[in-house]
Motif scaffolding. Structure first.
Motif, mmCIF file in Angstrom:
data_model
loop_
_atom_site.group_PDB
_atom_site.id
_atom_site.type_symbol
_atom_site.label_atom_id
_atom_site.label_comp_id
_atom_site.label_asym_id
_atom_site.label_seq_id
_atom_site.Cartn_x
_atom_site.Cartn_y
_atom_site.Cartn_z
ATOM 1 N N GLU A 42 -49.491 65.258 -27.828
ATOM 2 C CA GLU A 42 -48.778 65.130 -28.765
ATOM 3 C C GLU A 42 -48.723 63.836 -29.089
ATOM 4 O O GLU A 42 -49.099 62.825 -28.321
ATOM 5 C CB GLU A 42 -47.323 65.727 -28.476
ATOM 6 C CG GLU A 42 -47.113 67.308 -28.469
ATOM 7 C CD GLU A 42 -45.497 67.367 -28.388
ATOM 8 O OE1 GLU A 42 -44.871 66.789 -28.740
ATOM 9 O OE2 GLU A 42 -45.555 68.770 -27.836
ATOM 10 N N LYS A 43 -48.221 63.431 -30.531
ATOM 11 C CA LYS A 43 -48.150 62.114 -30.733
ATOM 12 C C LYS A 43 -46.692 61.907 -31.256
ATOM 13 O O LYS A 43 -46.117 62.652 -32.195
ATOM 14 C CB LYS A 43 -48.876 61.699 -31.990
ATOM 15 C CG LYS A 43 -50.351 61.680 -31.668
ATOM 16 C CD LYS A 43 -51.194 61.290 -33.044
ATOM 17 C CE LYS A 43 -52.743 61.481 -32.553
ATOM 18 N NZ LYS A 43 -53.123 62.800 -32.399
ATOM 19 N N VAL A 44 -45.873 60.952 -30.398
ATOM 20 C CA VAL A 44 -44.438 61.100 -30.393
ATOM 21 C C VAL A 44 -43.695 59.802 -30.847
ATOM 22 O O VAL A 44 -44.733 58.632 -30.439
ATOM 23 C CB VAL A 44 -43.784 61.479 -29.185
ATOM 24 C CG1 VAL A 44 -42.318 61.572 -29.351
ATOM 25 C CG2 VAL A 44 -44.092 62.839 -28.746
ATOM 26 N N ARG A 45 -42.851 59.783 -31.928
ATOM 27 C CA ARG A 45 -42.291 58.342 -32.436
ATOM 28 C C ARG A 45 -41.469 57.703 -31.250
ATOM 29 O O ARG A 45 -40.416 58.196 -30.960
ATOM 30 C CB ARG A 45 -41.896 58.318 -33.603
ATOM 31 C CG ARG A 45 -42.772 58.711 -34.966
ATOM 32 C CD ARG A 45 -42.098 58.585 -36.099
ATOM 33 N NE ARG A 45 -41.602 57.257 -36.416
ATOM 34 C CZ ARG A 45 -41.173 57.012 -37.613
ATOM 35 N NH1 ARG A 45 -40.805 57.831 -38.394
ATOM 36 N NH2 ARG A 45 -40.765 55.801 -38.099
ATOM 37 N N GLY A 46 -41.723 56.865 -30.696
ATOM 38 C CA GLY A 46 -41.028 55.875 -29.767
ATOM 39 C C GLY A 46 -41.018 56.307 -28.364
ATOM 40 O O GLY A 46 -41.453 57.576 -27.741
ATOM 41 N N GLN A 47 -41.200 55.137 -27.446
ATOM 42 C CA GLN A 47 -41.459 55.592 -26.133
ATOM 43 C C GLN A 47 -40.474 56.327 -25.195
ATOM 44 O O GLN A 47 -40.782 57.209 -24.735
ATOM 45 C CB GLN A 47 -41.323 54.083 -25.270
ATOM 46 C CG GLN A 47 -41.780 54.180 -23.900
ATOM 47 C CD GLN A 47 -42.181 52.666 -23.338
ATOM 48 O OE1 GLN A 47 -41.095 52.245 -23.147
ATOM 49 N NE2 GLN A 47 -43.317 52.425 -23.299
ATOM 50 N N LYS A 48 -38.954 56.450 -25.827
ATOM 51 C CA LYS A 48 -38.013 57.142 -24.935
ATOM 52 C C LYS A 48 -38.449 58.547 -25.287
ATOM 53 O O LYS A 48 -38.096 59.517 -24.315
ATOM 54 C CB LYS A 48 -36.649 56.767 -25.231
ATOM 55 C CG LYS A 48 -36.220 55.513 -24.560
ATOM 56 C CD LYS A 48 -34.903 55.288 -24.675
ATOM 57 C CE LYS A 48 -34.512 53.636 -24.272
ATOM 58 N NZ LYS A 48 -34.786 53.501 -22.755
ATOM 59 N N THR A 83 -41.552 50.085 -16.920
ATOM 60 C CA THR A 83 -41.565 51.435 -17.754
ATOM 61 C C THR A 83 -41.926 52.565 -16.731
ATOM 62 O O THR A 83 -41.649 53.846 -16.825
ATOM 63 C CB THR A 83 -42.967 51.331 -18.628
ATOM 64 O OG1 THR A 83 -42.671 50.255 -19.661
ATOM 65 C CG2 THR A 83 -42.698 52.579 -19.460
ATOM 66 N N ALA A 84 -42.700 52.072 -15.655
ATOM 67 C CA ALA A 84 -42.969 53.154 -14.710
ATOM 68 C C ALA A 84 -41.668 53.745 -13.980
ATOM 69 O O ALA A 84 -41.648 54.981 -13.627
ATOM 70 C CB ALA A 84 -43.988 52.607 -13.557
ATOM 71 N N ASP A 85 -40.825 52.717 -13.744
ATOM 72 C CA ASP A 85 -39.441 52.952 -12.861
ATOM 73 C C ASP A 85 -38.710 53.845 -13.756
ATOM 74 O O ASP A 85 -38.266 54.961 -13.212
ATOM 75 C CB ASP A 85 -38.875 51.808 -12.553
ATOM 76 C CG ASP A 85 -39.509 50.822 -11.357
ATOM 77 O OD1 ASP A 85 -40.319 51.613 -10.821
ATOM 78 O OD2 ASP A 85 -39.424 49.727 -11.367
ATOM 79 N N GLU A 86 -38.791 53.686 -15.239
ATOM 80 C CA GLU A 86 -37.889 54.420 -16.117
ATOM 81 C C GLU A 86 -38.232 55.829 -16.175
ATOM 82 O O GLU A 86 -37.758 56.841 -16.016
ATOM 83 C CB GLU A 86 -37.872 53.856 -17.606
ATOM 84 C CG GLU A 86 -37.140 54.451 -18.521
ATOM 85 C CD GLU A 86 -36.912 53.551 -19.803
ATOM 86 O OE1 GLU A 86 -36.520 54.221 -20.968
ATOM 87 O OE2 GLU A 86 -37.682 52.623 -19.926
ATOM 88 N N GLY A 140 -55.625 50.790 -22.189
ATOM 89 C CA GLY A 140 -54.999 49.736 -22.357
ATOM 90 C C GLY A 140 -53.576 49.227 -21.664
ATOM 91 O O GLY A 140 -53.065 50.336 -20.934
ATOM 92 N N PRO A 141 -53.048 48.174 -22.120
ATOM 93 C CA PRO A 141 -52.044 47.721 -21.350
ATOM 94 C C PRO A 141 -50.633 48.535 -21.940
ATOM 95 O O PRO A 141 -50.488 48.893 -22.782
ATOM 96 C CB PRO A 141 -51.659 46.164 -21.897
ATOM 97 C CG PRO A 141 -53.212 45.669 -22.233
ATOM 98 C CD PRO A 141 -53.847 46.984 -22.660
ATOM 99 N N GLY A 142 -49.682 48.584 -20.710
ATOM 100 C CA GLY A 142 -48.454 49.368 -21.386
ATOM 101 C C GLY A 142 -48.687 50.823 -20.884
ATOM 102 O O GLY A 142 -47.715 51.529 -21.110
ATOM 103 N N THR A 143 -49.622 51.405 -20.704
ATOM 104 C CA THR A 143 -49.692 52.875 -20.510
ATOM 105 C C THR A 143 -49.148 52.920 -19.133
ATOM 106 O O THR A 143 -49.226 52.280 -17.962
ATOM 107 C CB THR A 143 -51.290 53.061 -20.268
ATOM 108 O OG1 THR A 143 -52.027 53.009 -21.573
ATOM 109 C CG2 THR A 143 -51.341 54.574 -20.023
ATOM 110 N N VAL A 144 -48.324 54.362 -19.100
ATOM 111 C CA VAL A 144 -47.905 54.868 -17.690
ATOM 112 C C VAL A 144 -48.491 56.257 -17.821
ATOM 113 O O VAL A 144 -48.567 56.929 -18.667
ATOM 114 C CB VAL A 144 -46.330 54.872 -17.719
ATOM 115 C CG1 VAL A 144 -46.058 53.193 -17.468
ATOM 116 C CG2 VAL A 144 -45.618 55.478 -18.832
ATOM 117 N N ALA A 145 -48.467 56.885 -16.446
ATOM 118 C CA ALA A 145 -48.822 58.285 -16.199
ATOM 119 C C ALA A 145 -48.104 58.838 -15.138
ATOM 120 O O ALA A 145 -47.713 58.249 -14.052
ATOM 121 C CB ALA A 145 -50.481 58.275 -16.004
ATOM 122 N N ALA A 146 -47.823 60.267 -15.164
ATOM 123 C CA ALA A 146 -47.331 60.823 -14.497
ATOM 124 C C ALA A 146 -48.018 62.039 -13.746
ATOM 125 O O ALA A 146 -48.725 62.549 -14.450
ATOM 126 C CB ALA A 146 -45.890 61.657 -14.994
#
Length: 288
Positions: free
Chosen positions: A206-212, A243-246, A274-280
């Motif tokens: 999906e493409k979602v608006r906003g990180q939260k 961001t990873a902690d969040e 790229g920078p800023g990526t997090v993964a679960a």
């Protein structure tokens, strides 16, 4: 049990397994390469994540990546054969995104005095790493090659993984999306959620608006398959541990998390997200 007879696990650097874990469980790692112009670096050997992301942000040109040669794998297999180790399971980056798996297969045909099974993980980053560590733990417990291969197949089937990409710049530079889509997406603060299909192909969930909102969507996706089950959770990140902690805290509020592990996404995978990526990465876990 004679440790020399136990199953040995080999993987490649895209598994993003921290060095201390590789050493603890005796996991052999064959590095891919990341190339900046005329300079080539072995992923996780010559260049680690911190140095890579600093160089990536400063560079005007996107680096390229290169798979290991069959000889790179052969050297590792020979070392294990000379040490008198038992069977080897070599777990590689998805064949849908790299020729690393094929290189390992070719290396297998070049060695006669070692029992080597090459497995296509159909995954990437700690999607491979989690499986490799679990397999190495099982090997230390004296599990047979067949038992460990069954464990790998089960984990591949049950694990869920989602990458939350912070910027569209590197997907665009890598040719995964067009310039116009990247520009519009950036203006709208679009955060793509990526995953890998059953065949190991990268796709946009999906493409979602906003990180939260994107993090909450990842939580919903995990709930669809794993709700009500205790899980082992791994969180990977390129830059920005906050961001990873969040993301970890959000998932932990809604699941019984038996274990949490953090890892740094290395240069090869980082080139593409790229920078800023997090993964679960989440998989069912037995209760302690």
């Amino acid at each position: 049990m004679n440790l020399l007879s136990q199953v040995r696990i080999v993987t490649d650097s895209t598994a993003d397994i921290p060095q201390e874990l590789r050493e603890k469980y005796g996991i052999e790692m064959v590095p891919l390469k990341v190339i900046f112009g005329s300079e080539s670096y072995r992923d996780g050997v010559d260049m680690g994540p911190d140095e890579f992301y600093a160089k990536l942000v400063a560079s005007n040109v996107l680096p390229t990546t290169s798979q290991p040669s069959p000889v790179d794998f052969l050297d590792t297999f020979k070392k294990l054969a000379e040490a008198g180790d038992g069977p080897v399971i070599s777990l590689q980056l998805s064949s849908a995104v790299s020729g690393t798996y094929q290189s390992a297969l070719l290396a297998k045909t070049m060695i006669d005095d070692l029992d080597v099974t090459v497995v296509d993980s159909k995954s990437a980053s700690y999607g491979i790493g989690l499986i490799a560590v679990e397999a190495a733990q099982a090997a230390r417990q004296g599990k047979s090659k067949e038992e460990i291969l069954a464990l790998i197949a089960q984990l591949r089937k049950e694990m869920r993984l989602y990458f939350l990409v912070d910027t569209l710049e590197y997907l665009q530079k890598g040719g995964r999306i067009g310039k116009a889509a990247a520009l519009v997406g950036s203006l709208l603060n679009i955060k793509p959620i990526l995953s890998l299909s059953d065949e190991g192909e990268v796709y946009s969930v999906e493409k979602v608006r906003g990180q939260k909102k994107a993090m909450n969507r990842i939580l919903e996706l995990l709930k669809q398959d794993l709700s009500g089950r205790p899980i082992q959770l791994s969180i990977a990140y390129t830059t920005g541990r906050e961001t990873a902690d969040e993301l970890c805290s959000l998932i932990s509020e809604h699941f019984e998390v038996v274990s949490v592990h953090y890892t740094h996404i290395g240069p090869v995978i980082g080139t593409h997200v790229g920078p800023g990526t997090v993964a679960a990465f989440a998989a069912p876990a037995s209760r302690p």
